[in-house]
Each structure stands twice: as structure tokens, then as C-alpha cells.
Design a protein around this motif. Sequence first.
Motif, PDB file in Angstrom:
ATOM      1  N   VAL A 123      35.005 -31.141 -89.217  1.00  0.00           N
ATOM      2  CA  VAL A 123      34.534 -30.507 -87.994  1.00  0.00           C
ATOM      3  C   VAL A 123      35.540 -29.419 -87.635  1.00  0.00           C
ATOM      4  O   VAL A 123      36.712 -29.707 -87.385  1.00  0.00           O
ATOM      5  CB  VAL A 123      34.399 -31.524 -86.838  1.00  0.00           C
ATOM      6  N   LEU A 124      35.052 -28.176 -87.629  1.00  0.00           N
ATOM      7  CA  LEU A 124      35.895 -27.040 -87.286  1.00  0.00           C
ATOM      8  C   LEU A 124      35.589 -26.641 -85.848  1.00  0.00           C
ATOM      9  O   LEU A 124      34.435 -26.361 -85.509  1.00  0.00           O
ATOM     10  CB  LEU A 124      35.613 -25.863 -88.222  1.00  0.00           C
ATOM     11  N   VAL A 125      36.607 -26.645 -85.013  1.00  0.00           N
ATOM     12  CA  VAL A 125      36.460 -26.207 -83.631  1.00  0.00           C
ATOM     13  C   VAL A 125      36.732 -24.705 -83.637  1.00  0.00           C
ATOM     14  O   VAL A 125      37.834 -24.268 -83.999  1.00  0.00           O
ATOM     15  CB  VAL A 125      37.439 -26.948 -82.690  1.00  0.00           C
ATOM     16  N   LEU A 126      35.713 -23.927 -83.249  1.00  0.00           N
ATOM     17  CA  LEU A 126      35.807 -22.466 -83.286  1.00  0.00           C
ATOM     18  C   LEU A 126      35.813 -21.887 -81.871  1.00  0.00           C
ATOM     19  O   LEU A 126      35.196 -22.444 -80.965  1.00  0.00           O
ATOM     20  CB  LEU A 126      34.606 -21.872 -84.033  1.00  0.00           C
ATOM     21  N   ASN A 127      36.464 -20.737 -81.741  1.00  0.00           N
ATOM     22  CA  ASN A 127      36.385 -20.001 -80.482  1.00  0.00           C
ATOM     23  C   ASN A 127      35.211 -19.021 -80.560  1.00  0.00           C
ATOM     24  O   ASN A 127      34.486 -18.981 -81.556  1.00  0.00           O
ATOM     25  CB  ASN A 127      37.714 -19.307 -80.159  1.00  0.00           C
ATOM     26  N   ALA A 128      35.040 -18.206 -79.523  1.00  0.00           N
ATOM     27  CA  ALA A 128      33.905 -17.283 -79.465  1.00  0.00           C
ATOM     28  C   ALA A 128      33.939 -16.247 -80.588  1.00  0.00           C
ATOM     29  O   ALA A 128      32.906 -15.717 -80.989  1.00  0.00           O
ATOM     30  CB  ALA A 128      33.869 -16.584 -78.112  1.00  0.00           C
ATOM     31  N   ALA A 129      35.129 -15.967 -81.134  1.00  0.00           N
ATOM     32  CA  ALA A 129      35.278 -14.999 -82.221  1.00  0.00           C
ATOM     33  C   ALA A 129      35.141 -15.667 -83.600  1.00  0.00           C
ATOM     34  O   ALA A 129      35.463 -15.060 -84.609  1.00  0.00           O
ATOM     35  CB  ALA A 129      36.628 -14.294 -82.114  1.00  0.00           C
ATOM     36  N   ASN A 130      34.671 -16.920 -83.618  1.00  0.00           N
ATOM     37  CA  ASN A 130      34.490 -17.690 -84.862  1.00  0.00           C
ATOM     38  C   ASN A 130      35.797 -17.925 -85.610  1.00  0.00           C
ATOM     39  O   ASN A 130      35.828 -17.988 -86.831  1.00  0.00           O
ATOM     40  CB  ASN A 130      33.456 -17.029 -85.776  1.00  0.00           C
ATOM     41  N   GLU A 131      36.870 -18.074 -84.861  1.00  0.00           N
ATOM     42  CA  GLU A 131      38.171 -18.384 -85.454  1.00  0.00           C
ATOM     43  C   GLU A 131      38.457 -19.867 -85.249  1.00  0.00           C
ATOM     44  O   GLU A 131      38.165 -20.429 -84.199  1.00  0.00           O
ATOM     45  CB  GLU A 131      39.266 -17.554 -84.781  1.00  0.00           C
ATOM     46  N   VAL A 132      39.054 -20.485 -86.257  1.00  0.00           N
ATOM     47  CA  VAL A 132      39.339 -21.920 -86.218  1.00  0.00           C
ATOM     48  C   VAL A 132      40.471 -22.200 -85.240  1.00  0.00           C
ATOM     49  O   VAL A 132      41.559 -21.618 -85.333  1.00  0.00           O
ATOM     50  CB  VAL A 132      39.715 -22.446 -87.616  1.00  0.00           C
ATOM     51  N   GLN A 133      40.195 -23.085 -84.302  1.00  0.00           N
ATOM     52  CA  GLN A 133      41.193 -23.521 -83.333  1.00  0.00           C
ATOM     53  C   GLN A 133      41.773 -24.885 -83.706  1.00  0.00           C
ATOM     54  O   GLN A 133      42.946 -25.145 -83.475  1.00  0.00           O
ATOM     55  CB  GLN A 133      40.576 -23.597 -81.932  1.00  0.00           C
ATOM     56  N   SER A 134      40.933 -25.751 -84.282  1.00  0.00           N
ATOM     57  CA  SER A 134      41.347 -27.094 -84.690  1.00  0.00           C
ATOM     58  C   SER A 134      40.412 -27.579 -85.790  1.00  0.00           C
ATOM     59  O   SER A 134      39.291 -27.079 -85.920  1.00  0.00           O
ATOM     60  CB  SER A 134      41.264 -28.085 -83.521  1.00  0.00           C
ATOM     61  N   VAL A 135      40.883 -28.578 -86.518  1.00  0.00           N
ATOM     62  CA  VAL A 135      40.083 -29.181 -87.596  1.00  0.00           C
ATOM     63  C   VAL A 135      40.168 -30.693 -87.473  1.00  0.00           C
ATOM     64  O   VAL A 135      41.254 -31.249 -87.272  1.00  0.00           O
ATOM     65  CB  VAL A 135      40.600 -28.747 -88.987  1.00  0.00           C
ATOM     66  N   TRP A 136      39.026 -31.342 -87.599  1.00  0.00           N
ATOM     67  CA  TRP A 136      38.962 -32.809 -87.590  1.00  0.00           C
ATOM     68  C   TRP A 136      38.246 -33.272 -88.855  1.00  0.00           C
ATOM     69  O   TRP A 136      37.295 -32.638 -89.304  1.00  0.00           O
ATOM     70  CB  TRP A 136      38.186 -33.314 -86.370  1.00  0.00           C
ATOM     71  N   GLY A 137      38.658 -34.413 -89.384  1.00  0.00           N
ATOM     72  CA  GLY A 137      37.913 -35.045 -90.462  1.00  0.00           C
ATOM     73  C   GLY A 137      38.792 -35.382 -91.642  1.00  0.00           C
ATOM     74  O   GLY A 137      39.942 -35.003 -91.692  1.00  0.00           O
ATOM     75  N   PRO A 138      38.238 -36.141 -92.541  1.00  0.00           N
ATOM     76  CA  PRO A 138      36.839 -36.502 -92.735  1.00  0.00           C
ATOM     77  C   PRO A 138      36.402 -37.818 -92.084  1.00  0.00           C
ATOM     78  O   PRO A 138      35.222 -38.159 -92.144  1.00  0.00           O
ATOM     79  CB  PRO A 138      36.736 -36.630 -94.257  1.00  0.00           C
ATOM     80  N   ARG A 139      37.326 -38.547 -91.499  1.00  0.00           N
ATOM     81  CA  ARG A 139      36.916 -39.796 -90.831  1.00  0.00           C
ATOM     82  C   ARG A 139      37.903 -40.102 -89.714  1.00  0.00           C
ATOM     83  O   ARG A 139      39.024 -39.604 -89.713  1.00  0.00           O
ATOM     84  CB  ARG A 139      36.811 -40.952 -91.826  1.00  0.00           C
ATOM     85  N   PRO A 140      37.473 -40.938 -88.757  1.00  0.00           N
ATOM     86  CA  PRO A 140      38.372 -41.306 -87.659  1.00  0.00           C
ATOM     87  C   PRO A 140      39.613 -42.047 -88.167  1.00  0.00           C
ATOM     88  O   PRO A 140      39.639 -42.556 -89.298  1.00  0.00           O
ATOM     89  CB  PRO A 140      37.523 -42.231 -86.791  1.00  0.00           C
ATOM     90  N   ALA A 141      40.626 -42.139 -87.329  1.00  0.00           N
ATOM     91  CA  ALA A 141      41.894 -42.775 -87.685  1.00  0.00           C
ATOM     92  C   ALA A 141      41.684 -44.184 -88.244  1.00  0.00           C
ATOM     93  O   ALA A 141      42.334 -44.567 -89.225  1.00  0.00           O
ATOM     94  CB  ALA A 141      42.823 -42.815 -86.470  1.00  0.00           C
ATOM     95  N   TYR A 142      40.779 -44.951 -87.646  1.00  0.00           N
ATOM     96  CA  TYR A 142      40.540 -46.314 -88.138  1.00  0.00           C
ATOM     97  C   TYR A 142      40.038 -46.286 -89.587  1.00  0.00           C
ATOM     98  O   TYR A 142      40.473 -47.072 -90.419  1.00  0.00           O
ATOM     99  CB  TYR A 142      39.539 -47.049 -87.239  1.00  0.00           C
ATOM    100  N   GLY A 143      39.146 -45.367 -89.891  1.00  0.00           N
ATOM    101  CA  GLY A 143      38.649 -45.226 -91.260  1.00  0.00           C
ATOM    102  C   GLY A 143      39.734 -44.780 -92.215  1.00  0.00           C
ATOM    103  O   GLY A 143      39.785 -45.215 -93.369  1.00  0.00           O
TER     104      GLY A 143
END
Length: 187
Positions: A123-143
Motif C-alpha cells: 500500500v503506497l500512501v501518495l500525496n496530491a502530486a502522486n509522490e510516495v509518502q509512506s509504504v505499508w505491506g505486505p502483511r500486518p506485524a502479526y503476520g
Amino acid sequence: MNLEKFWNEGLTFQEYVDLAKGKAENTPESDDYAKYYVLGWQRIQRTMKTIKSLPELQEKVKNKDFKLLIISEPWCGDASTTVPAVATFFGEMNIPVKIFLRDTDTDLIDQFLTDGTRSIPKVLVLNAANEVQSVWGPRPAYGLDLLKKFKQDPEAYPREEFYNDLQVYYAKNKGKDAIEEIIHLIS
């Protein structure tokens, strides 16, 4: 890095769901991915039926300006439970969400490898300019903890047990941990 091209080529969540259903129903059994498309579709349906409203988390997203680009495939076990929960939660909050199929252009996933692998979902968190602000994945901490346990001693914690424990966790958690972890990234 501007991801406008990938955003524009991304699917809506409904398009992704329709694709998953079509792959599950129409992929020939001789295809190596056929059984995974069927499993993925079953998990997507189960997740969509059991998603719960999370008002305590919705409050944390109000007045935030971002969008999500999810790298996924409908055959992926992690994605089939996580993507519906994440896309539904953020979509209900009017946060734009698009899903880019990993295998259609690996240039995107190759920029977000996990320990050298093309693991999804991302999951890429993007700003309005389509720039990556944060990245999540591929699974939660428990996984991730379950995976670490499996990799440390596959004889004591065999692959089948790891997969079972992971899917039981996903079924019970209903995507809440993934959503919370993504919200933490944008807070």
C-alpha cells in the motif's frame, strides 16, 4: 518519485473485485494459478461480508489529504483478505484508492521490494502530486511475526501450519490491523 502513470492505470476496487471473480470462474484448471484465484475469490467475498465499521479509526483519517495505490493480484492470499478491508475502509472515508496489478508492469513493485521479493500487497500512501509518502505491506506485524517464526524453524513450525495460522488470523482480524498500521503511517 511520481507515480501518476501507475495511478492512472490502476483499477477501482470494484474493477479489481470483478477481475478476481472472472479469474476464479474462467481460469482453466491447467493454469498453475487456477486454485489460487478460486481461494482468493472466496477470501475476498468472506472479507467483504464480514467487514465492520471502525468509527474509532475513521476519526483519525478525517481531514487528511492523501490517496492509496495498492499493488496487488487477486491470487495472493495476503491480498485477498487485506485489500478488500483497506479499500472499503478508506473508500468509505472518500479517500481515493486504486489497485495496480503487480504482474502487468513489474517496474512498480521492483521499487518496493520486501527482502528482495515482489511480496504483495503493498500500500503506497501518495500525496496530491502522486509522490510516495509512506509504504505499508505486505502483511500486518502479526503476520510478519508468524512468517519470521516459520523461517526460523520450518521443521518446528511447518509451512502448512504457518499458512493456516495466517489465514485464521486474517479471518478473525478482518483487516483491522492493516488499517490501523496504515493510519499510523499517515498520522
